[in-house]
Structure formats: C-alpha cells, structure tokens
Design a protein around this motif. Structure first.
Motif, PDB file in Angstrom:
ATOM      1  N   GLU B  15       0.849  -1.200   0.000  1.00  0.00           N
ATOM      2  CA  GLU B  15       0.000   0.000   0.000  1.00  0.00           C
ATOM      3  C   GLU B  15       0.880   1.244   0.000  1.00  0.00           C
ATOM      4  O   GLU B  15       1.872   1.318   0.724  1.00  0.00           O
ATOM      5  N   GLU B  38     -12.748  -8.044 -11.094  1.00  0.00           N
ATOM      6  CA  GLU B  38     -12.571  -8.678  -9.785  1.00  0.00           C
ATOM      7  C   GLU B  38     -13.069 -10.118  -9.882  1.00  0.00           C
ATOM      8  O   GLU B  38     -13.873 -10.460 -10.762  1.00  0.00           O
ATOM      9  N   GLN B  80      -3.779   1.445  -3.275  1.00  0.00           N
ATOM     10  CA  GLN B  80      -4.540   1.059  -2.091  1.00  0.00           C
ATOM     11  C   GLN B  80      -5.051  -0.370  -2.266  1.00  0.00           C
ATOM     12  O   GLN B  80      -5.203  -0.835  -3.394  1.00  0.00           O
ATOM     13  N   GLY B  82      -7.868  -1.532  -2.226  1.00  0.00           N
ATOM     14  CA  GLY B  82      -9.049  -1.543  -3.090  1.00  0.00           C
ATOM     15  C   GLY B  82      -8.720  -1.527  -4.569  1.00  0.00           C
ATOM     16  O   GLY B  82      -9.608  -1.755  -5.405  1.00  0.00           O
ATOM     17  N   ASP B  83      -7.457  -1.276  -4.911  1.00  0.00           N
ATOM     18  CA  ASP B  83      -7.038  -1.308  -6.318  1.00  0.00           C
ATOM     19  C   ASP B  83      -6.754  -2.737  -6.786  1.00  0.00           C
ATOM     20  O   ASP B  83      -6.535  -2.959  -7.983  1.00  0.00           O
TER      21      ASP B  83
END
Lengths: 115, 114
Positions: B15, B38, B80, B82-83
């Motif tokens: 991160e 995803e 991050q 979330g990436d």
C-alpha cells in the motif's frame, strides 16, 4: 435490474451434453457481444449482434457453438456435444451502439465446467 | 490477428507504492480501453482513449495512449488495497469494418497488500 444479467452463474455438465447460457442485456442496448474467458486469460471475442442480426460469428470455436438473439433483446449461447476444452467463463456484454469506442457493459458471466 | 501484450503479468506491491502497467502491440488501434475485473465478476470499464498521445486521469489512475496508437500504459499513484484486481487492456481494430470488435490482453493481476 440496471445491468447485464447472465444465467446460470455456474453450470456443470458431462462431456457430450448440450448446454444453453442466457444473457439479458441492458434495456435499449442495440449491440450484444459474447466472449469466452479461459482461466488466467483475457476475454476472447466469440460473436456480435446488432439487434437481432448476428453480424459477426468469426470467434465461435466450432460449429458446436451457436448463438441467437431472436427478438433483439435476450440472447442465448448454445454449445452442443460439450468437450472439456469448452470449460471457461462465458461473458456477455451490451452497448448502446456498435462501435468499440462505446462502453461495453459486462455481465458477471457463466462459469461452465465440463466433466 | 491483432495481439495485445500486457506486462507484467503479476504484480504484488505494498500500500502506498506507485506502479505502471504496460500494454503493447505491433498493430494500430482506433481506440483502446482499460478494464478492471474482480474475481467472479465481469470486467468494468475504466477509460477509453482514442487520440494518439492522449492522457486521461481518473483520481489516482493515469492512462496514456501512445503517439502511434500501438501501446498504452496505466500508472497508479499511492496504490490502495481496493485497487487489487485484474487489469485488462482492450483494443479496437483500426479498420472501419470491424471497429466494434475488442481484442483483449491477458491482463495484469495486481495485489496491493495493506
């Protein structure tokens, strides 16, 4: 719903059986695409519809694969006499118009496993 | 046949780090798109680039289309968790007759560790 819907999400079939995969595109979208995505690969183009007309089926791997969109909305991808190499995720996408510059909206796919 | 090569194939970072993903071809594309996928979901469009040399920014993501429209890059700043996902590039044929058809690369699987 607002997005592209595919069913079933998972399908297990024995080698030699026929399967049918369904795609409900976004309402009003003229173009519909089918892709095949093998494990660890990017999607590969199978076929393209503009309304009910199948304009391109050059990506269909063999004559066992058949797709239709009879009323210009829902589409079905049929695979006859399935083989193990047909195991993959089958993705459907729709777009408002045909040009690739138009955003394609994908469904979550049908994961097909052939035993 | 138009081929798109993506590199690296796998990328695992911490991160906060920056990263760049590349998409290269010997063919010219009329447009190029980047998607993120995803697990268990379909690809979601991030951006479309059309003009050679074009740069587009989407928050911490910067996309560039090569001057000759044969290659593209995706740069993520301060990654991050979330990436995390599979990043796919897809090019549309240059010739007008089949400009609806997308050719996808194999993707870059990015993992951002907390």
């Amino acid at each position: 719903g607002a997005g592209v819907s595919q069913s079933p999400r998972y399908k297990v079939a024995k080698r030699g059986q026929d399967v049918a995969l369904r795609c409900d595109p976004i309402s009003g979208h003229v173009s519909l695409f089918w892709y095949q995505q093998a494990l660890g690969q990017g999607p590969e183009f199978l076929t393209y519809f503009q309304n009910e007309a199948q304009l391109d089926k050059s990506g269909l791997p063999s004559d066992r694969f058949f797709a239709e969109r009879p009323e210009g909305s829902v589409s079905t991808l049929k695979i006859q006499r399935t083989q193990q190499e047909d195991s993959a995720v089958y993705l459907c996408a729709s777009s408002l118009l045909g040009a690739a510059v138009q955003p394609q909206h994908f469904g979550d796919g049908t994961r097909l496993s052939i035993l | 046949t138009q081929l798109l090569e993506q590199s690296p194939q796998f990328l695992s970072i911490q991160e906060g780090e920056n990263l760049t993903v590349y998409c290269n071809s010997s063919s010219v594309f009329s447009s190029l798109q980047w998607y993120r996928q995803e697990p268990g979901e379909g690809p979601v469009l991030l951006v479309t680039v059309v003009t050679g040399g074009e740069v587009k920014k989407l928050k911490r993501l910067t996309f560039q289309f090569g001057d000759a429209r044969k290659d593209s890059s995706l740069h993520i700043t301060a990654a991050q968790p979330g990436d995390t996902g599979l990043y796919l590039c897809a090019g549309a044929a240059e010739s007008g007759g089949s400009n609806y058809k997308l050719t996808f690369g194999k993707g870059t699987l990015l993992t951002v560790n907390p």
